[in-house]
Design a protein around this motif. Structure first.
Motif, PDB file in Angstrom:
ATOM      1  N   VAL A  93       0.835  -1.209   0.000  1.00 41.97           N
ATOM      2  CA  VAL A  93       0.000   0.000   0.000  1.00 41.97           C
ATOM      3  C   VAL A  93       0.867   1.255   0.000  1.00 41.97           C
ATOM      4  CG1 VAL A  93      -1.671   1.321   1.355  1.00 41.97           C
ATOM      5  CG2 VAL A  93      -1.966  -1.142   1.079  1.00 41.97           C
ATOM      6  N   VAL A  94       1.960   1.239   0.745  1.00 46.27           N
ATOM      7  CA  VAL A  94       2.880   2.383   0.743  1.00 46.27           C
ATOM      8  C   VAL A  94       3.429   2.603  -0.666  1.00 46.27           C
ATOM      9  CG1 VAL A  94       5.129   3.196   1.574  1.00 46.27           C
ATOM     10  CG2 VAL A  94       3.491   2.201   3.179  1.00 46.27           C
ATOM     11  N   GLN A  95       3.686   1.531  -1.383  1.00 51.68           N
ATOM     12  CA  GLN A  95       4.214   1.638  -2.746  1.00 51.68           C
ATOM     13  C   GLN A  95       3.191   2.226  -3.705  1.00 51.68           C
ATOM     14  OE1 GLN A  95       5.447  -2.424  -3.317  1.00 51.68           O
ATOM     15  NE2 GLN A  95       7.545  -2.019  -2.652  1.00 51.68           N
ATOM     16  N   LYS A  96       1.901   2.123  -3.378  1.00 50.45           N
ATOM     17  CA  LYS A  96       0.884   2.752  -4.217  1.00 50.45           C
ATOM     18  C   LYS A  96       0.973   4.272  -4.107  1.00 50.45           C
ATOM     19  CE  LYS A  96      -2.476  -1.042  -4.082  1.00 50.45           C
ATOM     20  NZ  LYS A  96      -3.845  -1.452  -3.671  1.00 50.45           N
ATOM     21  N   ALA A  97       1.349   4.753  -2.917  1.00 50.92           N
ATOM     22  CA  ALA A  97       1.508   6.196  -2.749  1.00 50.92           C
ATOM     23  C   ALA A  97       2.822   6.682  -3.344  1.00 50.92           C
ATOM     24  CB  ALA A  97       1.441   6.552  -1.261  1.00 50.92           C
ATOM     25  N   MET A  98       3.859   5.849  -3.241  1.00 47.18           N
ATOM     26  CA  MET A  98       5.175   6.215  -3.763  1.00 47.18           C
ATOM     27  C   MET A  98       5.841   4.936  -4.258  1.00 47.18           C
ATOM     28  SD  MET A  98       8.126   8.377  -1.768  1.00 47.18           S
ATOM     29  CE  MET A  98       9.559   9.024  -2.649  1.00 47.18           C
ATOM     30  N   PRO A  99       5.888   4.716  -5.562  1.00 46.23           N
ATOM     31  CA  PRO A  99       6.293   3.417  -6.121  1.00 46.23           C
ATOM     32  C   PRO A  99       7.631   2.886  -5.635  1.00 46.23           C
ATOM     33  CG  PRO A  99       5.324   4.784  -7.823  1.00 46.23           C
ATOM     34  CD  PRO A  99       5.449   5.652  -6.615  1.00 46.23           C
ATOM     35  N   ASP A 100       8.625   3.753  -5.387  1.00 44.25           N
ATOM     36  CA  ASP A 100       9.931   3.237  -4.979  1.00 44.25           C
ATOM     37  C   ASP A 100      10.094   3.188  -3.459  1.00 44.25           C
ATOM     38  OD1 ASP A 100       9.896   5.963  -4.692  1.00 44.25           O
ATOM     39  OD2 ASP A 100      11.978   6.253  -5.324  1.00 44.25           O
ATOM     40  N   ALA A 101       9.028   3.447  -2.723  1.00 44.55           N
ATOM     41  CA  ALA A 101       9.071   3.364  -1.258  1.00 44.55           C
ATOM     42  C   ALA A 101       8.616   1.973  -0.800  1.00 44.55           C
ATOM     43  CB  ALA A 101       8.164   4.437  -0.658  1.00 44.55           C
ATOM     44  N   PRO A 102       8.969   1.575   0.405  1.00 44.09           N
ATOM     45  CA  PRO A 102       9.894   2.247   1.317  1.00 44.09           C
ATOM     46  C   PRO A 102      11.344   2.059   0.872  1.00 44.09           C
ATOM     47  CG  PRO A 102       9.162   0.188   2.286  1.00 44.09           C
ATOM     48  CD  PRO A 102       8.395   0.351   1.009  1.00 44.09           C
ATOM     49  N   HIS A 103      12.146   3.062   1.149  1.00 42.87           N
ATOM     50  CA  HIS A 103      13.547   3.006   0.737  1.00 42.87           C
ATOM     51  C   HIS A 103      14.397   2.217   1.733  1.00 42.87           C
ATOM     52  CE1 HIS A 103      11.707   6.775  -0.853  1.00 42.87           C
ATOM     53  NE2 HIS A 103      12.131   6.202  -1.970  1.00 42.87           N
ATOM     54  N   GLU A 104      13.882   2.065   2.930  1.00 47.33           N
ATOM     55  CA  GLU A 104      14.526   1.213   3.943  1.00 47.33           C
ATOM     56  C   GLU A 104      13.457   0.473   4.724  1.00 47.33           C
ATOM     57  OE1 GLU A 104      17.891   2.473   6.544  1.00 47.33           O
ATOM     58  OE2 GLU A 104      17.435   4.451   5.719  1.00 47.33           O
ATOM     59  N   ILE A 105      13.778  -0.748   5.126  1.00 47.98           N
ATOM     60  CA  ILE A 105      12.942  -1.484   6.083  1.00 47.98           C
ATOM     61  C   ILE A 105      13.866  -1.896   7.220  1.00 47.98           C
ATOM     62  CG2 ILE A 105      11.467  -3.469   6.497  1.00 47.98           C
ATOM     63  CD1 ILE A 105      10.740  -3.456   3.566  1.00 47.98           C
ATOM     64  N   ILE A 106      13.693  -1.255   8.358  1.00 39.86           N
ATOM     65  CA  ILE A 106      14.567  -1.503   9.508  1.00 39.86           C
ATOM     66  C   ILE A 106      13.842  -2.390  10.508  1.00 39.86           C
ATOM     67  CG2 ILE A 106      15.797  -0.453  11.444  1.00 39.86           C
ATOM     68  CD1 ILE A 106      16.258   2.000   9.766  1.00 39.86           C
ATOM     69  N   LEU A 107      14.457  -3.485  10.866  1.00 37.27           N
ATOM     70  CA  LEU A 107      13.931  -4.393  11.875  1.00 37.27           C
ATOM     71  C   LEU A 107      14.545  -4.050  13.224  1.00 37.27           C
ATOM     72  CD1 LEU A 107      12.465  -6.961  12.878  1.00 37.27           C
ATOM     73  CD2 LEU A 107      14.446  -8.280  12.078  1.00 37.27           C
ATOM     74  N   VAL A 108      13.697  -3.755  14.205  1.00 30.25           N
ATOM     75  CA  VAL A 108      14.162  -3.455  15.561  1.00 30.25           C
ATOM     76  C   VAL A 108      14.156  -4.746  16.370  1.00 30.25           C
ATOM     77  CG1 VAL A 108      13.763  -2.118  17.660  1.00 30.25           C
ATOM     78  CG2 VAL A 108      13.277  -1.104  15.426  1.00 30.25           C
ATOM     79  N   LEU A 109      15.317  -5.102  16.907  1.00 26.56           N
ATOM     80  CA  LEU A 109      15.464  -6.321  17.706  1.00 26.56           C
ATOM     81  C   LEU A 109      15.939  -5.982  19.107  1.00 26.56           C
ATOM     82  CD1 LEU A 109      17.249  -8.738  15.181  1.00 26.56           C
ATOM     83  CD2 LEU A 109      14.832  -8.747  15.834  1.00 26.56           C
ATOM     84  N   ASP A 110      15.447  -6.749  20.063  1.00 29.52           N
ATOM     85  CA  ASP A 110      15.865  -6.602  21.457  1.00 29.52           C
ATOM     86  C   ASP A 110      17.148  -7.397  21.657  1.00 29.52           C
ATOM     87  OD1 ASP A 110      16.230  -6.693  24.196  1.00 29.52           O
ATOM     88  OD2 ASP A 110      14.130  -7.054  24.656  1.00 29.52           O
ATOM     89  N   GLY A 111      18.246  -6.706  21.984  1.00 32.66           N
ATOM     90  CA  GLY A 111      19.532  -7.374  22.142  1.00 32.66           C
ATOM     91  C   GLY A 111      19.561  -8.379  23.272  1.00 32.66           C
ATOM     92  N   THR A 112      18.636  -8.264  24.225  1.00 27.90           N
ATOM     93  CA  THR A 112      18.626  -9.204  25.349  1.00 27.90           C
ATOM     94  C   THR A 112      18.066 -10.572  24.962  1.00 27.90           C
ATOM     95  OG1 THR A 112      16.419  -8.512  26.118  1.00 27.90           O
ATOM     96  CG2 THR A 112      18.314  -7.284  26.949  1.00 27.90           C
ATOM     97  N   ASN A 113      17.509 -10.693  23.752  1.00 26.92           N
ATOM     98  CA  ASN A 113      16.907 -11.968  23.324  1.00 26.92           C
ATOM     99  C   ASN A 113      17.929 -12.986  22.844  1.00 26.92           C
ATOM    100  OD1 ASN A 113      14.293 -11.292  23.941  1.00 26.92           O
ATOM    101  ND2 ASN A 113      13.851 -10.473  21.913  1.00 26.92           N
ATOM    102  N   GLY A 114      19.165 -12.563  22.617  1.00 25.44           N
ATOM    103  CA  GLY A 114      20.191 -13.515  22.213  1.00 25.44           C
ATOM    104  C   GLY A 114      19.869 -14.202  20.906  1.00 25.44           C
ATOM    105  N   GLN A 115      19.987 -15.538  20.893  1.00 27.03           N
ATOM    106  CA  GLN A 115      19.808 -16.284  19.644  1.00 27.03           C
ATOM    107  C   GLN A 115      18.387 -16.207  19.103  1.00 27.03           C
ATOM    108  OE1 GLN A 115      21.645 -20.157  19.176  1.00 27.03           O
ATOM    109  NE2 GLN A 115      22.971 -19.799  20.941  1.00 27.03           N
TER     110      GLN A 115
END
Length: 426
Positions: free
Chosen positions: A331-353
């Motif tokens: 849906v975001v690409q319908k508003a701007m075809p080349d978006a999103p330019h980044e997809i950042i995954l936020v991870l909790d460092g305390t989760n380990g493996q």
């Protein structure tokens, strides 16, 4: 009965025609009849009062009235509790606004300026103290003390690596090469092992592409989609990233796409006010895709430099919910075809493996471009960075090493390795 009485009374009034004493007996008879009639009437009235059906109906009406009274009381109590909760929320919101808006008297002229300045002068090593002093590096350091390099030592190194948070694949890779070098007599002593591990860590991090996170575009806004599970620090990371972009002079817009979690939009709104960014909100329970489509459209029309789009926290094991994120991306690409330019995954460092497993699912489904690893200052599991990059070839773009806004830092792999392998006395 009354005619009979009327007939008897005249007789009693003529004693000359009656036998001696008859008048008295007649009077007594009349009195007995009257008393009997009165008793009979009283008994009938008592029977009517003690009628079982009437009693049952009376009891039913009394119980119904009691239930109605209890419902009314419960409703009043619920309304009173809701009003108290609403008033408390208003107080908290007002306090937050007072703390975040340094100059409320000029709030109508635009959003407040960022509270803090960038960059931070805090060294990354300070945020990796637990990883360095309690994680696998510390265990190796204790293992190497006063030891000679031999087969027994390598077996102990194997145990440490396989129980570390770098992942089985990375541990096997490091150990296999370590044994190969030892067999070729390329590792003369313990210091040679340290040098080897540092070199391999750098090689692993170099194997992932440069994330080039939040790079300015020549034309149009830079759109960043933020994903991750609840509790990883996603909303806080968005606020800190927005602060950093505002501090460098960008016009920043936030999209509150987490419409499922209670108060998520309100939290992001507070961050927007705090750092001086604009925000597009949606109602609770509304379609997150629609909210983010509106945010992207507004960014295009409003001349924004950076757009950061929040999404609902998803359990990485729930495939249906991860698929919903794929819909958001389309849906975001319908508003701007080349978006999103980044997809950042936020991870909790305390989760380990477990963080590696999350990164794999999100990476496969959404094409994650980089990872922001949070809460590294509170865990000894910072080595998971090596496992993520080695196994998935997804670069680390940001790391969280503290509570302050500027403590979400761009990831510098060489600085990280230097801080990770820094040993006491070195």
């Amino acid at each position: 009965m009354f005619p009979t009485l009327l007939a008897i009374v005249p007789l009693a009034a003529r004693p000359e025609d009656a036998p001696p004493g008859a008048a008295l007996w007649i009077t007594l008879a009349v009195i007995a009849v009257v008393i009997g009639w009165a008793v009979r009437y009283a008994l009938k009235a008592s029977d009517r009062r003690l009628d079982p059906k009437a009693l049952a109906e009376a009891r039913r009406q009394a119980e119904q009235k009691k239930l109605d009274d209890e419902r009314v009381a419960a409703a009043e109590e619920s309304r009173a509790a809701a009003e108290v909760k609403r008033q408390e929320q208003e107080k908290v919101a007002k306090k937050s606004e007072k703390k975040s808006d340094k100059k409320p008297e000029v709030a109508t002229k635009g959003p407040p300026k960022p509270e803090l300045l960038l960059p931070s002068d805090r060294p990354i090593a300070d945020g990796l103290t637990k990883t360095r002093e309690e994680g696998f590096i510390a265990r190796l350091g204790k293992l190497f003390q006063g030891k000679q390099l031999d087969a027994a030592l390598l077996d102990q190194v194997e145990e440490v690596l396989f129980t570390a948070d770098i992942g089985v694949r990375t541990a096997s890779k490091l150990l296999d090469e370590l044994r190969a070098r030892a067999s070729r007599k390329e590792l003369a002593d313990v210091d040679a092992i340290w040098r080897y591990l540092e070199e391999e860590a750098i090689a692993i991090l170099d194997s992932a592409p440069d994330p080039r996170s939040f790079k300015r575009r020549a034309e149009g806004p830079h759109v960043v989609l933020i994903v991750g599970v609840n509790g990883a620090g996603k909303t806080t990371s968005i606020g800190k990233l927005a602060h950093r972009m505002v501090a460098r002079g960008d016009k920043v817009l936030l999209g509150a796409g987490d419409t499922f979690r209670a108060a998520a939009a309100e939290q992001l709104d507070i961050w927007a006010r705090r750092v001086g960014a604009d925000i597009v909100n949606g109602k609770d329970g509304s379609d997150p895709s629609a909210v983010l489509f509106e945010a992207t459209t507004k960014a295009l029309q409003g001349g924004y430099d950076t757009v950061i789009l929040d999404t609902a926290g998803r359990l990485h094991t729930n495939v249906a919910l991860v698929k919903e994120l794929e819909k958001v991306k389309r849906v975001v690409q319908k508003a701007m075809p080349d978006a999103p330019h980044e997809i950042i995954l936020v991870l909790d460092g305390t989760n380990g493996q477990n963080a590696i497993a999350q990164a794999k699912v999100f990476g496969d489904s959404l094409g994650v471009t980089s990872i922001a690893l949070t809460k590294l200052d509170g865990t000894a599991k910072g080595g998971v960075i090596l496992g993520i990059v080695d196994e998935l070839k997804i670069p680390i773009s940001w790391i969280g090493i503290g509570e302050r806004m500027e403590d979400l830092r761009p990831f510098d792999k060489r600085e990280f390795v230097d801080a990770l392998f820094r040993r006491k006395g070195s």
